[in-house]
Motif scaffolding. Sequence first.
Motif, PDB file in Angstrom:
ATOM      1  N   SER A  90     -10.208  -5.632  23.532  1.00 28.93           N
ATOM      2  CA  SER A  90     -10.285  -5.591  25.004  1.00 28.93           C
ATOM      3  C   SER A  90      -9.008  -4.991  25.600  1.00 28.93           C
ATOM      4  N   LYS A  91      -8.535  -3.896  24.992  1.00 29.49           N
ATOM      5  CA  LYS A  91      -7.346  -3.153  25.431  1.00 29.49           C
ATOM      6  C   LYS A  91      -6.061  -3.962  25.329  1.00 29.49           C
ATOM      7  N   GLN A  92      -6.088  -5.050  24.560  1.00 31.66           N
ATOM      8  CA  GLN A  92      -4.889  -5.854  24.367  1.00 31.66           C
ATOM      9  C   GLN A  92      -4.434  -5.734  22.911  1.00 31.66           C
ATOM     10  N   ASN A  93      -3.126  -5.627  22.737  1.00 32.37           N
ATOM     11  CA  ASN A  93      -2.552  -5.554  21.392  1.00 32.37           C
ATOM     12  C   ASN A  93      -2.345  -6.975  20.880  1.00 32.37           C
ATOM     13  N   TRP A  94      -3.115  -7.346  19.851  1.00 32.26           N
ATOM     14  CA  TRP A  94      -3.049  -8.702  19.315  1.00 32.26           C
ATOM     15  C   TRP A  94      -2.201  -8.781  18.048  1.00 32.26           C
ATOM     16  N   GLY A  95      -1.178  -7.940  17.985  1.00 28.67           N
ATOM     17  CA  GLY A  95      -0.250  -8.050  16.873  1.00 28.67           C
ATOM     18  C   GLY A  95      -0.622  -7.166  15.695  1.00 28.67           C
ATOM     19  N   ASN A  96       0.083  -7.367  14.579  1.00 29.60           N
ATOM     20  CA  ASN A  96      -0.120  -6.504  13.419  1.00 29.60           C
ATOM     21  C   ASN A  96       0.174  -7.252  12.130  1.00 29.60           C
ATOM     22  N   GLN A  97      -0.246  -6.636  11.023  1.00 33.30           N
ATOM     23  CA  GLN A  97       0.051  -7.133   9.680  1.00 33.30           C
ATOM     24  C   GLN A  97       0.578  -5.981   8.837  1.00 33.30           C
ATOM     25  N   CYS A  98       1.535  -6.283   7.977  1.00 37.85           N
ATOM     26  CA  CYS A  98       2.131  -5.260   7.112  1.00 37.85           C
ATOM     27  C   CYS A  98       1.718  -5.494   5.660  1.00 37.85           C
ATOM     28  N   PHE A  99       1.473  -4.409   4.957  1.00 43.50           N
ATOM     29  CA  PHE A  99       1.034  -4.484   3.564  1.00 43.50           C
ATOM     30  C   PHE A  99       1.803  -3.447   2.737  1.00 43.50           C
ATOM     31  N   PHE A 100       2.019  -3.788   1.474  1.00 45.49           N
ATOM     32  CA  PHE A 100       2.695  -2.883   0.542  1.00 45.49           C
ATOM     33  C   PHE A 100       1.803  -2.718  -0.692  1.00 45.49           C
ATOM     34  N   PRO A 101       0.767  -1.894  -0.596  1.00 42.58           N
ATOM     35  CA  PRO A 101      -0.167  -1.744  -1.723  1.00 42.58           C
ATOM     36  C   PRO A 101       0.495  -1.133  -2.947  1.00 42.58           C
ATOM     37  N   LYS A 102       0.165  -1.687  -4.124  1.00 37.01           N
ATOM     38  CA  LYS A 102       0.711  -1.154  -5.370  1.00 37.01           C
ATOM     39  C   LYS A 102      -0.060   0.109  -5.757  1.00 37.01           C
ATOM     40  N   HIS A 103       0.676   1.099  -6.243  1.00 36.38           N
ATOM     41  CA  HIS A 103       0.034   2.343  -6.664  1.00 36.38           C
ATOM     42  C   HIS A 103       0.954   3.083  -7.619  1.00 36.38           C
ATOM     43  N   ASP A 104       0.382   4.024  -8.358  1.00 39.49           N
ATOM     44  CA  ASP A 104       1.166   4.849  -9.272  1.00 39.49           C
ATOM     45  C   ASP A 104       1.849   5.975  -8.507  1.00 39.49           C
ATOM     46  N   ILE A 105       2.867   6.539  -9.111  1.00 37.04           N
ATOM     47  CA  ILE A 105       3.642   7.582  -8.440  1.00 37.04           C
ATOM     48  C   ILE A 105       2.806   8.827  -8.168  1.00 37.04           C
ATOM     49  N   GLU A 106       1.797   9.046  -9.009  1.00 34.52           N
ATOM     50  CA  GLU A 106       0.975  10.248  -8.829  1.00 34.52           C
ATOM     51  C   GLU A 106      -0.115  10.081  -7.771  1.00 34.52           C
ATOM     52  N   ASN A 107      -0.334   8.850  -7.311  1.00 32.29           N
ATOM     53  CA  ASN A 107      -1.340   8.630  -6.265  1.00 32.29           C
ATOM     54  C   ASN A 107      -0.837   9.166  -4.927  1.00 32.29           C
ATOM     55  N   SER A 108      -1.661   9.996  -4.290  1.00 31.15           N
ATOM     56  CA  SER A 108      -1.278  10.560  -2.992  1.00 31.15           C
ATOM     57  C   SER A 108      -1.473   9.521  -1.894  1.00 31.15           C
ATOM     58  N   GLU A 109      -0.895   9.810  -0.719  1.00 31.83           N
ATOM     59  CA  GLU A 109      -1.049   8.889   0.416  1.00 31.83           C
ATOM     60  C   GLU A 109      -2.509   8.768   0.831  1.00 31.83           C
ATOM     61  N   THR A 110      -3.250   9.863   0.713  1.00 29.84           N
ATOM     62  CA  THR A 110      -4.668   9.824   1.084  1.00 29.84           C
ATOM     63  C   THR A 110      -5.450   8.922   0.127  1.00 29.84           C
ATOM     64  N   GLU A 111      -5.095   8.944  -1.151  1.00 30.39           N
ATOM     65  CA  GLU A 111      -5.758   8.077  -2.126  1.00 30.39           C
ATOM     66  C   GLU A 111      -5.416   6.615  -1.882  1.00 30.39           C
ATOM     67  N   VAL A 112      -4.148   6.358  -1.569  1.00 33.83           N
ATOM     68  CA  VAL A 112      -3.710   4.985  -1.302  1.00 33.83           C
ATOM     69  C   VAL A 112      -4.406   4.443  -0.060  1.00 33.83           C
ATOM     70  N   MET A 113      -4.518   5.274   0.979  1.00 35.84           N
ATOM     71  CA  MET A 113      -5.178   4.852   2.211  1.00 35.84           C
ATOM     72  C   MET A 113      -6.656   4.544   1.971  1.00 35.84           C
ATOM     73  N   GLU A 114      -7.328   5.390   1.190  1.00 40.22           N
ATOM     74  CA  GLU A 114      -8.748   5.153   0.887  1.00 40.22           C
ATOM     75  C   GLU A 114      -8.931   3.810   0.172  1.00 40.22           C
ATOM     76  N   SER A 115      -8.119   3.567  -0.830  1.00 35.14           N
ATOM     77  CA  SER A 115      -8.211   2.328  -1.598  1.00 35.14           C
ATOM     78  C   SER A 115      -7.909   1.117  -0.727  1.00 35.14           C
ATOM     79  N   PHE A 116      -6.890   1.247   0.132  1.00 34.48           N
ATOM     80  CA  PHE A 116      -6.515   0.129   1.008  1.00 34.48           C
ATOM     81  C   PHE A 116      -7.648  -0.218   1.964  1.00 34.48           C
ATOM     82  N   LEU A 117      -8.217   0.785   2.625  1.00 37.63           N
ATOM     83  CA  LEU A 117      -9.274   0.532   3.617  1.00 37.63           C
ATOM     84  C   LEU A 117     -10.482  -0.142   2.967  1.00 37.63           C
TER      85      LEU A 117
END
Length: 212
Positions: A90-117
Amino acid sequence: KNDYDKSVNECVDFLNGKSRSIQKKFSKEMEQASRDLDFEKAAIFRDRIKSLTQIQSSQQINKNNFVDADLVVSYRLENITCIVVFFYRSKQNWGNQCFFPKHDIENSETEVMESFLAQFYENKIPPKEIILNIKPNNLDLLEKALSNKYNKKIIFKIPKQKNQLTIINVAIQNAKETLQRKLLGSEKNNESLKQLSEFFKLNFIPNLIEVY
């Protein structure tokens, strides 16, 4: 039990951004309690209305805010990724959560984002819009899967409008600062363990400490 169930439902409405409708309901109940000469009950509703007013003013409702959406941004540094999810209802910011997903060095940001979502919304009902700063792999497939799972239309967006890009840039800065604090904390921990090893004249740096 009825009063308790009513309070639970009001809490759910509140967390979904319906604070103004709850405030109107409290006003009616306060007036009814006053007419019934139950001034103690009326005072309880008066205090609740005051609290809701303070929360509403602190929400900083902005015409540029997303209506009902999750804003998911990713920031990567030294092969560590920080993903921050901001919740808009309802147009209000109700805060946030931070995450540090584990991944290999060869995983791209797009791959990490897909897996996280895919994992994040496995057991959480998503809003109708999910705003991203990075386009994940297989976005169409992910969108279709979530829409089918929760039986409603879910749209992923990567905004290009200036006002929305401003919000995204602030979110990215938040993720950057969170990640930098994590890296700094890790360095301090390593230094503390090194000093501990020297103090006790160990020939190794401990990676496990058990306390009884």
